[in-house]
Structure formats: structure tokens, C-alpha cells
Scaffold this motif. Structure first.
Motif, short mmCIF file in Angstrom:
data_model
loop_
_atom_site.label_atom_id
_atom_site.label_comp_id
_atom_site.label_asym_id
_atom_site.label_seq_id
_atom_site.Cartn_x
_atom_site.Cartn_y
_atom_site.Cartn_z
N TYR A 41 107.16 36.97 14.98
CA TYR A 41 107.45 37.27 16.35
C TYR A 41 108.71 38.43 16.59
O TYR A 41 109.48 38.28 17.24
N PHE A 49 100.76 38.66 19.69
CA PHE A 49 100.49 37.42 20.00
C PHE A 49 99.87 37.13 21.65
O PHE A 49 98.89 36.85 21.88
N ILE A 52 96.48 38.28 21.46
CA ILE A 52 95.55 37.34 20.98
C ILE A 52 95.12 36.03 22.14
O ILE A 52 94.12 35.79 22.41
N TYR A 58 90.12 32.96 21.17
CA TYR A 58 91.36 32.02 21.30
C TYR A 58 91.25 31.20 22.51
O TYR A 58 91.83 31.60 23.50
N GLY A 163 101.46 25.49 23.76
CA GLY A 163 100.78 26.44 22.88
C GLY A 163 100.28 25.79 21.74
O GLY A 163 99.77 26.51 21.01
N SER A 164 100.70 24.50 21.57
CA SER A 164 100.29 23.80 20.00
C SER A 164 101.18 24.51 19.14
O SER A 164 100.72 24.60 17.85
N THR A 165 102.62 25.05 19.59
CA THR A 165 103.21 25.57 18.48
C THR A 165 103.67 24.38 17.58
O THR A 165 104.23 24.72 16.34
N ASN A 168 102.25 24.28 14.36
CA ASN A 168 102.84 25.25 13.03
C ASN A 168 103.88 24.69 12.20
O ASN A 168 104.31 25.13 11.28
N TYR A 208 90.85 32.12 14.78
CA TYR A 208 91.94 32.60 13.91
C TYR A 208 91.32 33.96 13.17
O TYR A 208 91.99 34.41 12.35
N THR A 215 93.84 39.34 15.48
CA THR A 215 94.77 38.33 14.81
C THR A 215 95.06 38.88 13.40
O THR A 215 96.19 38.42 12.67
N PHE A 218 97.91 40.90 13.77
CA PHE A 218 99.13 40.10 13.89
C PHE A 218 99.72 39.63 12.70
O PHE A 218 100.87 39.60 12.05
N MET A 254 96.41 30.49 7.46
CA MET A 254 96.40 31.95 7.47
C MET A 254 96.87 32.45 6.23
O MET A 254 98.17 32.13 5.82
N GLU A 282 100.78 31.13 7.52
CA GLU A 282 100.86 30.09 8.78
C GLU A 282 99.93 28.92 8.31
O GLU A 282 98.94 28.94 8.03
N SER A 284 98.23 25.94 10.91
CA SER A 284 98.15 25.61 12.42
C SER A 284 97.35 24.30 12.39
O SER A 284 96.18 24.28 12.53
#
Ligand code: AVI
Length: 321
Positions: A41, A49, A52, A58, A163-165, A168, A208, A215, A218, A254, A282, A284
């Protein structure tokens, strides 16, 4: 604007570059190469992002947004009057507007984000649009800890982590993080958290690895960023984006796959790749509603409400500490 330099807690200093370099060298010197996903980021990565989030494939962003809209009044009732909203990983501060529009006289908004310039710009726009709300941006890695503005009573504080962060993090880290967050906010604090759900792997893999390659860009930006900031020599044409769902672990992974035997340099240090070797960039994680509630309970959060969309793609949870 309600943001004054004196109020902004800007906790990011010159040491950040050194931390980036040592994290990169550490991650790339392991037998299974990996890089922390928080480094996606920078300005470029944050813009990618945002792109995305508008893709057809997404689904999380639009599904969570619709859920927030559908439940905004109910959430406002639970939050009560004069709430302080603390958003973790606030990015462009888009979704929070749904809450600010619905809440009863929200007093303060504290966006916390690692991407400093992006944070300041987003906070300034928001402060202009909500003149009655005191906006206090905090530039910090919210996993490491951050200072809350004084005077925010826990029972009036509501953390927002969309965001379902949380996905991560590895589950054990997610639990530690939620526990630490609860301690920091105090007894009586509330948490509204968005969590992506387990589903058909084909739907997940498309989300993804989108057709337009946003993506992929990204993911590749991480190498481009290392080239820009750490004197890196990655040849972007010799790496490829990869996303795969691990059903047993319930996570999308990822990776960046090396297309050749090659050596890249980071700040003069050689990093060797065999053809086909990957950098894991990553995870997720995806949860079931009950699985996530159990994890949160172990971190000291009692779930009072869980909402999902009709296709059970995504969930929102209202939790109390
Ligand atoms: C921020 N985070 C929740 C996103 C996710 O879905 O795990 C990051 C992302 N990675 C690829 N696409 C989006």
C-alpha cells in the motif's frame, strides 16, 4: 477543516525505510520466500487496490457496501448518540461515509492507516464533507499499536474494521490482534467487522486473478516498489502473478512466480531465484460465520449480531468487549 496539524498523530518517521529494507531482506532470504502484504500500500498500490474494489470479479467491496447500507439504521441504533468511530486501515475512507450518514450525531472519526499521504488526503476530503465531525487521522501501522485521542470513552467508541482485512492475518495472529485491540479500546467498546466467507473456489480465484489484470498489477507493484525505494533490480517481465485457493486452510494465497533462473538485487544484496520459485505475498483467509465468531470469542469479543447477504458471500459482525 477539522484537521489541525496539532491534533493529527503522525507517527511515521524516517526509520520507516530501514524497516522496509530489513523486512524485505529478511523475507527474501528465507527458503520459502515471502513479503509482508502491508507493503502493497504505497501510493501506487493504494490506487490499484481502489481499482480492484470496482472490479466485477471482486465481490467483497460491493457486497459489504450493500450490507452496510441495508443495516445502517440498525447499526446506528446499536452505536448510540455521539459515537467516536475508529477505523483501522481506513484507505480512502469510502465505506465509513455510510455509517457517518446514518449515525446519531457522531462526534469523532479516527482513521488509522499506514499510507500517510493517502490518509491525509482522504481525511481532509472527509472533514470537508462532515464539518460537525472532528477528524483525527493517525498515520500508523495499526498492528503495532497506535495512540487513541484522549477523551474517547470506551462505551462510546466503535471500531470499524471493514473489507475482511482481518483475513490477511493468520488465524492465531488475528486472535492476538483482536485481543490487543479490545484491551486498547477498553471494556464496553464495540467493533463492527467485515469478514469474507468460504465459498466456491472458482469464485474466489477469479476475485484474486481478474481478467483485466488489475490484481496482477497490484501484486507486481510490490516488486516495482522495491525497485523504486530500495534500489531493487527486479525485472518485472520475468515474474508472474499467481493466486490459488487452499481449501484445507480456507485461504487464498497470492504469489509472485519467477519465470526463469535469475538473480535480482535489493540495495546491493543478491537474491537468487530458481525458475518456478515463488514469493508468497499475501494470505486472504475466508471464514464461516460460526468459525469467525468462535475466533473472536477467544479474543474476548462477544458477538451480538451477524449479518450476511442473501448469497452468503460476505458477513458483518457487531461485537462488544
Ligand atoms: C485488503 N484485503 C482485505 C484484500 C483481500 O481481499 O485480501 C487485499 C487484496 N488482495 C488482492 N486483492 C485484494
Amino acid at each position: 477543516t477539522a484537521i489541525s496539524a496539532a491534533r493529527a498523530h503522525l507517527a511515521q518517521g524516517p526509520a520507516q525505510d530501514d524497516v522496509f529494507l530489513s523486512d524485505v531482506l529478511e523475507g527474501l532470504s528465507r527458503p520459502d520466500k515471502s513479503l509482508p502484504c502491508k507493503y502493497f500500500y504505497d501510493a501506487e498500490g493504494s490506487a490499484l487496490f481502489d481499482a480492484i474494489c470496482t472490479l466485477d470479479e471482486y465481490y467483497p467491496t460491493r457486497t459489504e457496501t450493500a450490507l452496510l447500507q441495508a443495516r445502517a439504521d440498525e447499526i446506528a441504533g446499536l452505536a448510540g448518540r455521539g459515537a467516536t468511530l475508529v477505523e483501522l486501515g481506513s484507505g480512502s475512507s469510502v465505506k465509513v461515509r455510510i455509517l457517518l450518514d446514518a449515525l446519531d450525531a457522531p462526534a469523532m472519526y479516527v482513521p488509522v492507516d499506514i499510507s500517510r499521504d493517502h490518509l491525509i488526503a482522504a481525511a481532509a476530503r472527509l472533514a470537508g464533507d462532515y464539518p460537525a465531525v472532528t477528524v483525527v487521522p493517525v498515520a500508523a501501522d495499526y498492528v503495532r499499536g497506535f495512540a487513541l485521542p484522549r477523551g474517547a470513552a470506551p462505551e462510546r467508541t466503535m471500531a470499524f474494521f471493514p473489507g475482511s482485512t482481518i483475513g490477511n492475518f493468520r488465524p492465531a495472529e488475528a486472535m492476538t490482534f483482536l485481543d490487543t485491540l479490545g484491551r486498547r479500546l477498553g471494556a464496553g467498546a464495540r467493533l463492527l467487522i467485515g469478514v469474507d466467507l468460504r465459498k466456491d473456489p472458482a469464485v474466489l480465484e477469479a476475485a484474486y486473478d481478474d481478467a483485466r489484470g488489475v490484481t496482477a498489477a497490484f501484486n507486481m507493484n510490490l516488486l516495482a516498489r522495491i525497485n523504486r525505494e530500495l534500489d531493487g533490480t527486479f525485472d518485472l517481465d520475468r515474474f508472474a502473478h499467481m493466486a490459488r485457493y487452499d481449501t484445507a486452510r480456507g485461504r487464498i494465497e497470492m504469489h509472485l512466480r519467477s519465470l526463469d533462473d535469475q538473480t535480482a538485487h535489493v540495495a546491493g544484496h543478491p537474491i537468487r531465484f530458481a525458475r518456478g520459485e515463488t514469493i508468497h505475498t499475501e494470505n486472504s483467509y475466508k471464514y464461516s460465520v460460526s468459525g469467525f465468531r468462535r475466533l473472536a470469542a477467544r479474543a474476548g469479543w462477544r458477538t451480538e449480531r451477524s449479518w450476511t447477504d442473501e448469497n452468503r458471500l460476505f458477513s458483518l459482525h457487531w461485537m462488544v468487549r
